[in-house]
Design an enzyme around this catalytic site. Structure first.
Site, mmCIF file in Angstrom:
data_model
loop_
_atom_site.group_PDB
_atom_site.id
_atom_site.type_symbol
_atom_site.label_atom_id
_atom_site.label_comp_id
_atom_site.label_asym_id
_atom_site.label_seq_id
_atom_site.Cartn_x
_atom_site.Cartn_y
_atom_site.Cartn_z
ATOM 1 N N GLU A 144 22.123 17.182 9.601
ATOM 2 C CA GLU A 144 22.161 17.505 11.027
ATOM 3 C C GLU A 144 21.716 18.951 11.227
ATOM 4 O O GLU A 144 22.538 19.873 11.076
ATOM 5 C CB GLU A 144 23.578 17.359 11.571
ATOM 6 C CG GLU A 144 24.148 15.978 11.489
ATOM 7 C CD GLU A 144 25.217 15.745 12.559
ATOM 8 O OE1 GLU A 144 25.053 14.820 13.343
ATOM 9 O OE2 GLU A 144 26.183 16.523 12.615
ATOM 10 N N GLY B 246 23.309 18.297 20.124
ATOM 11 C CA GLY B 246 23.738 18.456 21.516
ATOM 12 C C GLY B 246 22.781 19.263 22.378
ATOM 13 O O GLY B 246 23.139 19.692 23.476
ATOM 14 N N TRP C 96 32.484 10.822 18.663
ATOM 15 C CA TRP C 96 32.843 11.100 20.068
ATOM 16 C C TRP C 96 33.289 12.554 20.283
ATOM 17 O O TRP C 96 33.474 12.980 21.401
ATOM 18 C CB TRP C 96 33.947 10.150 20.522
ATOM 19 C CG TRP C 96 33.454 8.757 20.819
ATOM 20 C CD1 TRP C 96 32.169 8.298 20.693
ATOM 21 C CD2 TRP C 96 34.228 7.643 21.279
ATOM 22 N NE1 TRP C 96 32.097 6.972 21.058
ATOM 23 C CE2 TRP C 96 33.350 6.543 21.423
ATOM 24 C CE3 TRP C 96 35.581 7.470 21.589
ATOM 25 C CZ2 TRP C 96 33.788 5.292 21.866
ATOM 26 C CZ3 TRP C 96 36.012 6.215 22.029
ATOM 27 C CH2 TRP C 96 35.126 5.144 22.159
ATOM 28 N N HIS D 297 31.253 18.956 9.431
ATOM 29 C CA HIS D 297 30.428 19.018 10.642
ATOM 30 C C HIS D 297 30.246 20.487 11.031
ATOM 31 O O HIS D 297 31.167 21.294 10.906
ATOM 32 C CB HIS D 297 31.090 18.229 11.778
ATOM 33 C CG HIS D 297 30.149 18.010 12.928
ATOM 34 N ND1 HIS D 297 29.850 19.005 13.821
ATOM 35 C CD2 HIS D 297 29.432 16.927 13.301
ATOM 36 C CE1 HIS D 297 28.967 18.534 14.706
ATOM 37 N NE2 HIS D 297 28.707 17.273 14.409
ATOM 38 N N GLU E 183 30.282 21.937 13.735
ATOM 39 C CA GLU E 183 31.246 22.452 14.718
ATOM 40 C C GLU E 183 32.557 22.847 14.046
ATOM 41 O O GLU E 183 33.210 23.804 14.462
ATOM 42 C CB GLU E 183 31.464 21.403 15.824
ATOM 43 C CG GLU E 183 30.237 21.311 16.734
ATOM 44 C CD GLU E 183 29.998 19.941 17.344
ATOM 45 O OE1 GLU E 183 30.902 19.087 17.299
ATOM 46 O OE2 GLU E 183 28.878 19.725 17.869
HETATM 47 P P1 PGA Z 1 24.390 14.853 19.353
HETATM 48 O O1 PGA Z 1 25.504 15.167 18.255
HETATM 49 O O2 PGA Z 1 23.915 13.445 19.147
HETATM 50 O O3 PGA Z 1 25.105 15.042 20.666
HETATM 51 O O4 PGA Z 1 23.299 15.832 19.173
HETATM 52 C C1 PGA Z 1 25.341 14.763 16.921
HETATM 53 C C2 PGA Z 1 26.499 15.245 16.089
HETATM 54 O O5 PGA Z 1 26.950 16.369 16.265
HETATM 55 O O6 PGA Z 1 27.014 14.515 15.222
#
Ligand code: PGA
Length: 270
Positions: free
Chosen positions: A168, A174, A10, A96, A98
């Site tokens: 990823e 995103g 989330w 991750h 981010e």
């Molecule tokens: P997303 O994010 O499905 O919004 O692309 C995936 C994630 O960052 O784990």
């Protein structure tokens, strides 16, 4: 039993109202689809306990989006692995992109987190992946190797036992630009083979895909033999969309191998 691992990340989203309506929806429409998959919800830390209370009687597990590298002490704003475990967390997302980007987490820090998560018998979900620049310059495999190599160098070649790896590609997160499933299949296969070079004793390596998964594209990903699960951001915020994805997986994944066979964690099934 054939199970597939679907994790809702989330991120910095959600509210008390959103959580109430999300689980209201599950109660009314989705509970039958929880049997065939392993579903994990990773809300912001402040909502972990609230979500735990909601999932207490249903077949969903609790995930955390982060953990600190310290167990206790003067570390303002942090949450320890023992705290996460105490409130029912089973999975912890680490590395991750981010967090690598905004919180400057490098492979040293990520390794410390993995060490702690495993030490306390929880399951790390290690995110790896390349930027658009790297991809455009043909460096995807080099980047993935480096991300895995650094962790192996610190934690040893058996580190990938009882870990979930989430591939990823950063450019797919995103953006609405999901990757080509056939390419992802090749990369997942590469990751599994690469881990096996170090650890020939490893039985199963579970590699999830993450990046702009939605109900329209999910089938093309889950039909690839080496995609063993999904890490879902935006589409996991809307209960209807998220459970549509689960429903599609539930109906499609008749022949995937048993997820529970992978892990040693008995309390996972409590
Ligand atoms: P997303 O994010 O499905 O919004 O692309 C995936 C994630 O960052 O784990």
């Amino acid at each position: 039993m054939n199970k597939f691992l679907i994790v809702a990340n989330w991120k910095l989203n959600g509210s008390i109202n959103m959580i109430s309506s999300f689980f209201e929806y599950i109660k009314l429409h989705a509970s039958i689809y929880l049997e065939k998959n392993v579903i994990v919800i990773a809300p912001p830390t402040i909502y972990l306990e609230r979500v735990y209370r909601k999932i207490a009687k249903i077949n969903i597990f609790l995930g955390a989006q982060n953990v600190d590298i310290n167990l206790k002490g003067a570390f303002t704003g942090e949450t320890s692995i023992t705290m996460l475990k105490e409130i029912g967390v089973k999975y912890v997302i680490v590395g991750h992109s981010e967090r690598r980007l905004w919180h400057h987490e490098n492979n040293d820090i990520i390794s410390k987190k993995i060490y702690l998560i495993k030490k306390f018998n929880l399951i790390p979900i290690l995110c790896i992946g390349e930027t658009k620049y790297d991809r455009d310059h043909g460096k995807t495999i080099t980047i993935i190797k480096k991300q895995l190599d650094d962790i192996i160098a610190i934690l040893g070649k058996l580190v990938f036992q009882n870990i979930v790896i989430a591939y990823e590609p950063i450019w797919a997160i995103g953006t609405g630009l999901a990757a080509d499933p056939k390419n992802i299949q090749l990369i997942h296969k590469f990751i599994k083979n690469y881990v096996r070079i170090y650890d020939s004793s490893i039985k199963n390596i579970l590699v999830q895909y993450g990046g702009s998964i939605n109900q329209k594209n999910v089938k093309s990903f889950i039909s690839q033999p080496d995609i063993d699960g999904l890490l879902i951001g935006s589409a996991s915020l809307n209960a209807e969309e998220f459970f549509k994805i689960i429903q599609i997986s539930h109906n499609f994944l008749k022949n995937k191998i048993s997820y529970y066979k992978y892990f040693y964690i008995s309390n996972h099934l409590n």
